[in-house]
Scaffold this motif. Structure first.
Motif, PDB file in Angstrom:
ATOM      1  N   ALA A 233       6.743  -0.383  -2.118  1.00  0.00           N
ATOM      2  CA  ALA A 233       5.444  -0.183  -1.434  1.00  0.00           C
ATOM      3  C   ALA A 233       4.957  -1.258  -0.539  1.00  0.00           C
ATOM      4  O   ALA A 233       4.545  -0.933   0.523  1.00  0.00           O
ATOM      5  N   VAL A 234       5.016  -2.470  -0.974  1.00  0.00           N
ATOM      6  CA  VAL A 234       4.751  -3.583   0.106  1.00  0.00           C
ATOM      7  C   VAL A 234       5.392  -3.557   1.396  1.00  0.00           C
ATOM      8  O   VAL A 234       4.958  -3.613   2.466  1.00  0.00           O
ATOM      9  N   GLY A 235       6.746  -3.063   1.213  1.00  0.00           N
ATOM     10  CA  GLY A 235       7.725  -2.872   2.458  1.00  0.00           C
ATOM     11  C   GLY A 235       7.126  -1.829   3.125  1.00  0.00           C
ATOM     12  O   GLY A 235       7.021  -1.907   4.438  1.00  0.00           O
ATOM     13  N   LEU A 236       6.913  -0.816   2.713  1.00  0.00           N
ATOM     14  CA  LEU A 236       6.407   0.223   3.392  1.00  0.00           C
ATOM     15  C   LEU A 236       5.105  -0.137   4.133  1.00  0.00           C
ATOM     16  O   LEU A 236       5.049   0.470   5.316  1.00  0.00           O
ATOM     17  N   ALA A 237       4.171  -0.633   3.405  1.00  0.00           N
ATOM     18  CA  ALA A 237       3.019  -1.048   4.113  1.00  0.00           C
ATOM     19  C   ALA A 237       3.162  -2.073   5.297  1.00  0.00           C
ATOM     20  O   ALA A 237       2.697  -1.729   6.645  1.00  0.00           O
ATOM     21  N   ARG A 238       4.114  -2.800   5.252  1.00  0.00           N
ATOM     22  CA  ARG A 238       4.361  -3.691   6.439  1.00  0.00           C
ATOM     23  C   ARG A 238       5.241  -2.836   7.625  1.00  0.00           C
ATOM     24  O   ARG A 238       4.807  -3.166   8.793  1.00  0.00           O
ATOM     25  N   ALA A 239       5.963  -1.951   7.229  1.00  0.00           N
ATOM     26  CA  ALA A 239       6.714  -1.033   8.369  1.00  0.00           C
ATOM     27  C   ALA A 239       5.587  -0.387   8.997  1.00  0.00           C
ATOM     28  O   ALA A 239       6.058  -0.049  10.168  1.00  0.00           O
ATOM     29  N   VAL A 240       4.533  -0.103   8.257  1.00  0.00           N
ATOM     30  CA  VAL A 240       3.531   0.923   9.242  1.00  0.00           C
ATOM     31  C   VAL A 240       2.374   0.029   9.727  1.00  0.00           C
ATOM     32  O   VAL A 240       1.460   0.657  10.078  1.00  0.00           O
ATOM     33  N   GLY A 241       2.407  -1.211   9.630  1.00  0.00           N
ATOM     34  CA  GLY A 241       1.525  -2.191  10.507  1.00  0.00           C
ATOM     35  C   GLY A 241       0.364  -2.580   9.707  1.00  0.00           C
ATOM     36  O   GLY A 241      -0.556  -2.975  10.149  1.00  0.00           O
ATOM     37  N   LEU A 242       0.607  -2.755   8.429  1.00  0.00           N
ATOM     38  CA  LEU A 242      -0.425  -3.259   7.586  1.00  0.00           C
ATOM     39  C   LEU A 242      -0.188  -4.514   6.872  1.00  0.00           C
ATOM     40  O   LEU A 242      -0.909  -4.961   5.940  1.00  0.00           O
ATOM     41  N   ALA A 243       0.795  -5.144   7.428  1.00  0.00           N
ATOM     42  CA  ALA A 243       0.835  -6.663   6.826  1.00  0.00           C
ATOM     43  C   ALA A 243      -0.136  -7.447   6.848  1.00  0.00           C
ATOM     44  O   ALA A 243      -0.371  -8.270   5.811  1.00  0.00           O
TER      45      ALA A 243
END
Length: 476
Positions: free
Chosen positions: A58-68
């Motif tokens: 989930a954290v990886g998906l958040a980063r992948a869509v620009g939410l890092a």
């Protein structure tokens, strides 16, 4: 099909694999149980509010869509138990409420309950076979008090379920595996903790997002749209069937909706179990029967906003409530304490959440919204002394929101996947399979896409309307 976080994650992964994607969602919005909202001008979550950070999906998906840059751990992780008439610090050194020692449990457990834990080391091995209920196994080793006052509130917070029904293998798999190789349960717990320490898992256990976890599916949806996918909300699917065109090659899938029929080389079915059962009844009746047997629990979240100057609350992020204490609410989160961004954005507000509803508990959810607000205020007053009147309230009901994981759930899921796997170009994912948390849902989506990889190899076509290509779906 379905535009919750599992399905959107599947769409995101499918686009990475080069597929053309159309997402069909019955509701008028994306996100499923991740729901952003507002109270007294403050952005809040009206569904899940955090995700496990020690799983990468989930954290990886958040980063992948620009939410890092919006990922934030809780400002405080200090929680309490409201039990035996007082708020007591949540004991440390446990695995889903199962303690490794009796240390620091005084006040939570009686003297008899503490002594019962010490007997664990003297008991013979308990054979657990292929699966066992969490409550049954833990009570046999450590006594019912541990289940009723520690395990039950923690499991209830995740599954809204009954610890004496919930599968140890499905809900706490690391403890299930450890219990099979240790005679003592407390020794098994200490072994899990030692391995975690050796792996240097020192970062935050949970993670949130500035603006709320409900912003995650919105960002994923925006990302997949930007990469050419189409998301159609308000489009319930009526039927799913394989179509063998005369003289054609492999069969394709026809997805029937009120707007017409979509043609797909592959389908990711990411909808709750009852809907999946209905859609699979014609093509995979055995899988449909298994899915139809999955039960759900309903719950409600009550969000209250106070003037901070009037809302004196104890330190910490909130508290859990053991059902055995007979309270109505099962938990409360001091959201403005837990999430630093919420306190910074709205320094004059104190946002508090309570939750009600467990498996088999229908009476409390039959109350109207005003009654649920009143009972939440009553329990908050009893627990914390909070007497202020909120400036705003919201009640969010999640009817049949949480799938239950009873004994045998792992085997049931394996049978579903075996039956579905016999149909090329079809995969399933969502909260009813491998875990209800956000990372588990994302992981199930990725596994579904991996299953379809062979079916999607080299497939890029998009046929003309009204029969369109659907190369990926979305999820719960």
């Amino acid at each position: 099909m379905g535009a919750g976080i599992a399905g959107l994650a599947a769409a995101h992964r499918l686009l990475e694999r080069g597929a053309r994607v159309t997402v069909l969602e019955a509701a008028d919005r994306v996100g499923g149980k991740l729901l952003p909202g507002e109270i007294a001008g403050a952005r809040v979550d009206l569904g899940a509010e955090s995700m496990l950070a020690r799983r990468p999906e989930a954290v990886g998906l958040a980063r992948a869509v620009g939410l890092a840059d919006r990922l934030q751990p809780p400002a405080t992780a200090t929680a309490a138990l409201w039990t035996r008439g007082a708020l007591r610090p949540m004991p440390k050194g446990h695995v889903m409420g199962v303690p490794g020692t009796a240390d620091a449990l005084a006040g939570v457990l009686s003297d008899e309950g503490l002594a019962r834990i010490e007997q664990d080391a003297e008991l013979p091995r308990t054979e657990i076979g292929d699966d066992v209920a969490v409550g049954e196994y833990v009570a046999a080793r450590l006594g019912r008090e541990v289940v009723d006052r520690l395990v039950e509130p923690l499991l209830g917070g995740v599954y809204a379920g009954d610890a004496y029904r919930i599968s140890l293998r499905a809900a706490v798999p690391q403890l299930f595996e450890a219990a099979r190789t240790h005679t003592s349960l407390t020794e098994a717990v200490r072994g899990i903790q030692a391995r975690a320490a050796a792996a240097q898992q020192t970062g935050p256990v949970f993670m949130g997002l500035h603006g709320g976890i409900g912003t995650l599916p919105l960002a994923v949806a925006e990302s997949v749209r930007a990469r050419g996918a189409e998301i159609r909300t308000g489009t319930p699917v009526r039927a799913l069937r394989r179509h063998h065109a005369p003289g054609a090659g492999a069969p394709v899938w026809h997805v029937d909706t009120a707007d017409g029929t979509y043609e797909a080389d592959a389908v990711v079915l990411a909808v709750p179990a009852p809907a999946a059962a209905e859609l699979l009844r014609a093509e995979a009746p055995a899988a449909a029967a298994e899915l139809a047997a999955i039960e759900y629990a309903s719950m409600a979240l009550i969000t209250l906003a106070y003037r901070r100057s009037e809302a004196a609350l104890p330190d910490g992020s909130g508290f859990l409530v053991p059902p055995v204490d007979g309270r109505t609410i099962k938990a409360s989160t001091f959201a403005s304490r837990k999430w630093g961004w919420l306190a910074e954005d709205h320094p004059d507000l104190m946002v508090v959440r309570t939750s009600v509803g467990r498996y088999g508990e229908s009476e409390v959810l039959e109350r109207d919204d005003a009654d649920l607000v009143d009972v939440s205020r009553h329990d908050l007053r009893e627990a914390t002394g909070l007497t202020a009147t909120p400036v705003a309230t919201r009640v969010t009901r999640w009817n049949d929101g949480l799938p239950q994981y009873p004994v045998g759930h792992h085997a049931r899921v394996a049978r579903v996947r075996e039956h579905v796997g016999k149909l090329p170009g079809l995969a399933v994912c969502g909260a009813q399979y491998d875990g209800v948390g956000i990372p588990a849902c994302v992981a199930s989506a990725y596994a579904a896409v991996d299953q379809l990889d062979g079916d999607l190899t080299g497939v890029q076509r998009l046929t003309a309307d009204p029969v369109q290509s659907l190369h990926g779906g979305a999820g719960e």
